[in-house]
Design a protein around this motif. Sequence first.
Motif, PDB file in Angstrom:
ATOM      1  N   ASP A  81       0.821  -1.210   0.000  1.00  0.00           N
ATOM      2  CA  ASP A  81       0.000   0.000   0.000  1.00  0.00           C
ATOM      3  C   ASP A  81       0.856   1.261   0.000  1.00  0.00           C
ATOM      4  OD1 ASP A  81       1.049   0.051   2.530  1.00  0.00           O
ATOM      5  OD2 ASP A  81      -0.859   0.070   3.600  1.00  0.00           O
TER       6      ASP A  81
ATOM      7  N   HIS B 204       0.117   3.705   5.222  1.00  0.00           N
ATOM      8  CA  HIS B 204      -1.097   3.185   5.831  1.00  0.00           C
ATOM      9  C   HIS B 204      -0.813   2.300   7.039  1.00  0.00           C
ATOM     10  CE1 HIS B 204      -3.701   4.847   2.762  1.00  0.00           C
ATOM     11  NE2 HIS B 204      -2.897   4.368   1.842  1.00  0.00           N
ATOM     12  N   GLU B 205       0.397   1.772   7.110  1.00  0.00           N
ATOM     13  CA  GLU B 205       0.801   0.956   8.258  1.00  0.00           C
ATOM     14  C   GLU B 205       1.684   1.750   9.214  1.00  0.00           C
ATOM     15  OE1 GLU B 205       2.104  -3.093   7.139  1.00  0.00           O
ATOM     16  OE2 GLU B 205       1.444  -2.590   5.109  1.00  0.00           O
TER      17      GLU B 205
END
Length: 287
Positions: free
Chosen positions: A241, A258-259
Amino acid sequence: MVFDAFVQDIENNQWQVHGAEVYSGGQLVHSFGDTRDMKYPIYSATKSILSVAVGIAVDQGKINLQRCVLDYLPERFVSEMTREQRDMYKTITLHRLLCMSVAGYPFRPEGGSFLRFSLSCPLPAPENPRFDYSNIPAYLAGVALTEAIQEDAWAFIERKILKPLQISGAEYDRCPDGYFYGASGMKLSVNDLSRVGLLLYSGGIYERNRIVSESYVKMASSVQQMNREGGYGYFLWKYRDGFRVSGKWGQRCLILPHENLIVTYLSHMPDSSDALFSSMEKHLLGK
């Protein structure tokens, strides 16, 4: 994430890993090996730093990515090209170079003049975008940057990127024509490359200092040209992502917004870098 298991794999396999860092939410949470003292070759990760420099020039209005690269190259070299060669370059924009969508270049420039060599390469169907990885597009982009900003590209990178990131002592290569090579040749520490990752992770800001626009970082880290690895941006590889900075023998900076993760490691593994990458994915990303 089990960082100790990743380190155990490195030690058990005697992989030549110089050092590794993991950041969560922009903060350093794990470290292994020499991350700050020595500068190591980062090979094609150099291209990603060049991309940031091009982005700054775009922000300043000194470069238009949709213009033909010949518009930015030194006239004395362009004037030496045959009409056929110049016609061949009509559709080769800086955008096309940054996303490696010009097919037919050899892997690297050669000879006494890298610029003459690059501009004389025959390119089959240059009007048709197709991913084809080579050092020449990055080299040409670096020369174009120098000419567009009327400043040595390396001096520009030091002033506009490395100094704000508090990176000192970086090493680099020049071509026989005297230009910053751009495609490879830089040496950084693990922590230096992590700082580049932090800059990209934060959309162009480092320690509250805007270095490059968020809009450019979004373009550079988005898929501009599809390939079998999942896509390529502006000298950045699409990954999961997020995206990654990569050098040929196990130099990586993975940016996963996103992480909220950044993973950086530098190694020298001509034969086993894929195994190292797989271990990192298994133990740090749970893949």
